[in-house]
Scaffold this active site. Structure first.
Site, PDB file in Angstrom:
ATOM      1  CG  ASN A  15      -1.707   1.222   1.437  1.00 44.40           C
ATOM      2  OD1 ASN A  15      -1.769   2.070   0.548  1.00 44.40           O
ATOM      3  ND2 ASN A  15      -2.334   1.340   2.598  1.00 44.40           N
ATOM      4  CE  LYS A  17      -0.154   3.193   4.802  1.00 43.55           C
ATOM      5  NZ  LYS A  17       0.010   3.277   6.253  1.00 43.55           N
ATOM      6  CG  HIS A 101      -5.793   1.843   5.357  1.00 38.71           C
ATOM      7  ND1 HIS A 101      -5.352   2.789   6.256  1.00 38.71           N
ATOM      8  CD2 HIS A 101      -4.777   0.962   5.207  1.00 38.71           C
ATOM      9  CE1 HIS A 101      -4.115   2.488   6.615  1.00 38.71           C
ATOM     10  NE2 HIS A 101      -3.742   1.378   5.993  1.00 38.71           N
ATOM     11  CD  GLU A 103      -2.824   5.390   6.953  1.00 42.75           C
ATOM     12  OE1 GLU A 103      -2.859   5.441   5.711  1.00 42.75           O
ATOM     13  OE2 GLU A 103      -1.880   4.881   7.594  1.00 42.75           O
ATOM     14  CD  GLU A 173      -3.564  -2.635   7.501  1.00 40.87           C
ATOM     15  OE1 GLU A 173      -2.467  -2.877   7.017  1.00 40.87           O
ATOM     16  OE2 GLU A 173      -4.209  -1.603   7.254  1.00 40.87           O
ATOM     17  N   GLY A 179       2.568   2.099  10.795  1.00 45.15           N
ATOM     18  CA  GLY A 179       3.533   3.185  10.624  1.00 45.15           C
ATOM     19  C   GLY A 179       4.278   3.549  11.897  1.00 45.15           C
ATOM     20  CB  SER A 219       5.273  -1.942  11.987  1.00 41.59           C
ATOM     21  OG  SER A 219       4.875  -0.603  12.247  1.00 41.59           O
ATOM     22  N   GLY A 241       5.014   1.175   4.766  1.00 42.14           N
ATOM     23  CA  GLY A 241       6.385   1.706   4.662  1.00 42.14           C
ATOM     24  C   GLY A 241       7.357   0.823   3.902  1.00 42.14           C
TER      25      GLY A 241
HETATM   26  P1  PGA Z   1       2.882   0.145   7.669  1.00 37.74           P
HETATM   27  O1  PGA Z   1       1.414   0.385   7.050  1.00 37.74           O
HETATM   28  O2  PGA Z   1       3.406  -1.118   7.070  1.00 37.74           O
HETATM   29  O3  PGA Z   1       3.677   1.365   7.240  1.00 37.74           O
HETATM   30  O4  PGA Z   1       2.722   0.056   9.143  1.00 37.74           O
HETATM   31  C1  PGA Z   1       0.532  -0.690   6.912  1.00 37.74           C
HETATM   32  C2  PGA Z   1      -0.791  -0.226   6.328  1.00 37.74           C
HETATM   33  O5  PGA Z   1      -1.242   0.877   6.654  1.00 37.74           O
HETATM   34  O6  PGA Z   1      -1.412  -0.942   5.527  1.00 37.74           O
END
Ligand code: PGA
Length: 258
Positions: A15, A17, A101, A103, A173, A179, A219, A241
């Site tokens: 992803n 983002k 998601h 976010e 998640e 993140g 993460s 990330g």
């Molecule tokens: P991250 O994000 O690997 O940076 O923690 C995961 C996600 O939001 O799908």
């Protein structure tokens, strides 16, 4: 290790983002395409921003790597300024779409109800939804994790048939792990994954629960993916990330197999 059904081919999704210009996205997609073994060790999906979807689709065309969007609207077309329909995503070359998601739930007012509408619309356009659920740190500390997950599943998947749910991928998640560099331990993730599978079994039957892929996200890196995917109910990862660089993502794809 227990045997997992063949339908649960491990899936590693990147992803991106709100990162990458069209030129940067094209370069990253090319590097992933050229670096992946053929056949790929796991099912691999890239989710660039909307602006880069068509360009990345061209790069991936003829490769085994699939394309996802990061969001969709539920209407087919109309006066909905700024929105993108599932049909437009198919037109841009997507096979998958990420829905709900955290976010989007946190910053853009996404609710279980909008998630539900988006899932139905995406499925009828022929897209495969990757549906995200997970608890906040506050909810975990208040021991409300399982209640929150249960509510997200009950409301988010309300009214769907077993046949529809079977076509979903789900991603657990935990919001506190996204993140932050603070991954859930494999045990913490497995506990929730097993709970999700049980809920799916209660609502949609053992066949659906046993064959649906449940990804972990939060993460995930090349250092922790083996442990996570070693758990019986974890079928892959949704990666933020560590998907932004070809070398770490290729490493994840190579390690993300059973
Ligand atoms: P991250 O994000 O690997 O940076 O923690 C995961 C996600 O939001 O799908």
């Amino acid at each position: 290790m227990m045997n997992t059904p063949e339908s649960r081919v491990p899936l590693i999704a990147g992803n991106w983002k709100m990162h990458k210009t069209i030129a940067e996205a094209t370069a990253l997609a090319q590097a992933v395409r050229d670096g992946i073994s053929n056949p790929p060790p796991a099912e691999v999906v890239l989710a660039p921003p909307f602006t880069a979807l068509a360009a990345v689709a061209q790069v991936l065309s003829g490769s085994p790597i699939q394309l996802a969007a990061q969001n969709t609207f539920w209407e087919r077309h109309g006066a909905y300024t700024g929105e993108i329909s599932p049909q437009m995503l198919v037109d841009a070359g997507c096979q998958y779409v990420i829905i709900g998601h955290s976010e989007r739930r946190q910053y853009f007012g996404e609710t279980n109800d909008t998630v539900n509408r988006k899932i139905t619309a995406a499925l009828s356009a022929g897209l495969k939804p990757i549906v995200c659920i997970g608890e906040t740190l506050k909810e975990r500390e208040a021991r409300e994790t399982l209640g929150r997950i249960s509510n997200q599943i009950q409301e988010g998947l309300a009214g769907l048939t077993a046949g529809q749910v079977e076509r979903l991928v789900m991603a657990y998640e935990p919001v506190w792990a996204i993140g932050t560099g603070r991954t859930a331990t494999p045990q913490q993730a497995q506990e929730v994954h097993a709970f999700i599978r049980q809920l799916l079994q209660d609502h949609f039957g053992a066949q659906v629960a046993g064959s649906l892929r449940l990804l972990y996200g939060g993460s995930v890196t090349p250092d922790n993916i083996r442990e996570l995917i070693g758990e019986p109910d974890i079928d892959g990862a949704l990666v933020g990330g560590a998907s932004l660089k070809a070398d770490s993502f290729l490493c994840l794809a190579a390690l993300g197999q059973r």
